[in-house]
Design an enzyme around this catalytic site. Sequence first.
Site, PDB file in Angstrom:
ATOM      1  N   TYR A 258     -64.627  11.979 126.728  1.00  0.00           N
ATOM      2  CA  TYR A 258     -64.474  13.432 126.726  1.00  0.00           C
ATOM      3  C   TYR A 258     -63.738  13.954 125.498  1.00  0.00           C
ATOM      4  CZ  TYR A 258     -59.972  12.023 128.824  1.00  0.00           C
ATOM      5  OH  TYR A 258     -58.765  11.420 129.094  1.00  0.00           O
ATOM      6  N   CYS A 259     -63.460  13.114 124.518  1.00  0.00           N
ATOM      7  CA  CYS A 259     -62.649  13.525 123.371  1.00  0.00           C
ATOM      8  C   CYS A 259     -63.336  14.644 122.603  1.00  0.00           C
ATOM      9  CB  CYS A 259     -62.393  12.344 122.441  1.00  0.00           C
ATOM     10  SG  CYS A 259     -61.243  12.737 121.096  1.00  0.00           S
TER      11      CYS A 259
ATOM     12  N   GLY B  27     -57.330  11.688 116.540  1.00  0.00           N
ATOM     13  CA  GLY B  27     -57.275  10.236 116.536  1.00  0.00           C
ATOM     14  C   GLY B  27     -56.029   9.650 117.172  1.00  0.00           C
TER      15      GLY B  27
ATOM     16  N   ASP C 273     -56.162  23.195 116.242  1.00  0.00           N
ATOM     17  CA  ASP C 273     -56.950  21.969 116.305  1.00  0.00           C
ATOM     18  C   ASP C 273     -58.196  22.106 117.177  1.00  0.00           C
ATOM     19  OD1 ASP C 273     -55.444  21.988 118.692  1.00  0.00           O
ATOM     20  OD2 ASP C 273     -55.489  19.805 118.826  1.00  0.00           O
TER      21      ASP C 273
ATOM     22  N   CYS D  67     -59.554   6.283 115.682  1.00  0.00           N
ATOM     23  CA  CYS D  67     -58.939   5.989 116.974  1.00  0.00           C
ATOM     24  C   CYS D  67     -59.426   4.636 117.471  1.00  0.00           C
ATOM     25  CB  CYS D  67     -59.300   7.084 117.992  1.00  0.00           C
ATOM     26  SG  CYS D  67     -58.347   6.972 119.533  1.00  0.00           S
TER      27      CYS D  67
END
Length: 414
Positions: A30-31, A74, A284, A24
């Site tokens: 916060y990902c 990403g 995910d 990314c």
Amino acid sequence: MNACTPALRPQHLHVMWKTVSEDCNLACDYCYYSTAGGIPNKPVRVMEPALLEQFISQYMARSSGQATFSWQGGEPLLAGLSYFEQVILLQAKYAPPHTMISNALQTNGTLIDENWAKFFKRYNFLIGISLDGPESIHNAHRLTGSGKGSFDLVMRGILHLQQEGVEYNILTVIHEDNVTKPDELMAFYHEQKFSYIQFIPCMDFVSQKSDMPGHFRITSEQYGEFLCRTFDLWYNDGEPKLSIRMFENMLLVFMHRQAELCVHSPNCPKMMVLETNGDAYPCDFFIDEEHRLGNIGQTNLESLLASHVYDDFLQIKSRMNEACHKCEYLQFCHGGCPRNRNWLDVNDRSEVDYFCRSYKMFYAHANDRMITLANRLKAEQMQEYRNNGNPLPGRNGLCLCGSGKKFKNCCQPL
């Protein structure tokens, strides 16, 4: 199955591609997935062409008239335009006649230019843009690898989509810097003429480590208050001007339909998440060895779908807390998301969803007005049905709206 037994139509499978794995160009603090820190690998990781073709051919063979692809990361646009052009060719090559192919892509929006926008329009991609609100709010957490805010880049990308007429929606993460600002967010959406909005409460966890408890940046009460105030602004005397996904999911239930958000559906959906190396997972939020189904380069699709790991995963949601079974709002959330249930005990997914209190606050606050809105919409649908000259059921026949009630006790009086 004997010769007289009709073949069962395979269940529709939604495929989510981790297009470039964790790569990314942003370093959002916060990902829950990317660890790139805004500095993607060089070259960016993508699925090998032979593996990509192998899977698309298998998926299309069982598509049964509908094929759904979701491209995530990403940042999926790092894969490059030529990669997606090859995807389109493979979809067309292996799709059975009359197959409806849907492509949705979630992006941070910073890389969208005129060429990307033209491509999305030509092939009817639905684009999700991650945008947390006005500039000061968005730039607090969504930074480039160099530490600069990404707001201007995102807005430039949205402008390209608008100029080409691409369908898009806005995904806003609700965190400590916007959870107390629903008025400001709604004013921003109206000012920018954004029509489709989705909220995700900020969940501070790593999807590759689902055995770790979730930590959350906002309280359940804060999110509940946010939803209640946002609903007041959205409702607009029964004439909403925006589509807000969570609100419309509640409305769907009052319209006797099933919510389409997985968090608020009776079961986790039958989906497959694919990493660039071919590893497959059921969700995910659960991309770890415990939930790995196998690898598409080593095992065929049907065998992966028949995995005992998959069967065990799909049972998790139904194993909800006893309090959920007794809850008056169970029909709306069905116990929430299993990923949010182990916040008290890392090994227990039968706890209530961390945001249970949020949902109860919202459902209670919105209930009466949602019923009013649903009744109006059902009446309008019934009138349109009549205007088209379609026959109505008898008084004791089942109502057309799907409630399971007799027509005389449901929509006939509307």
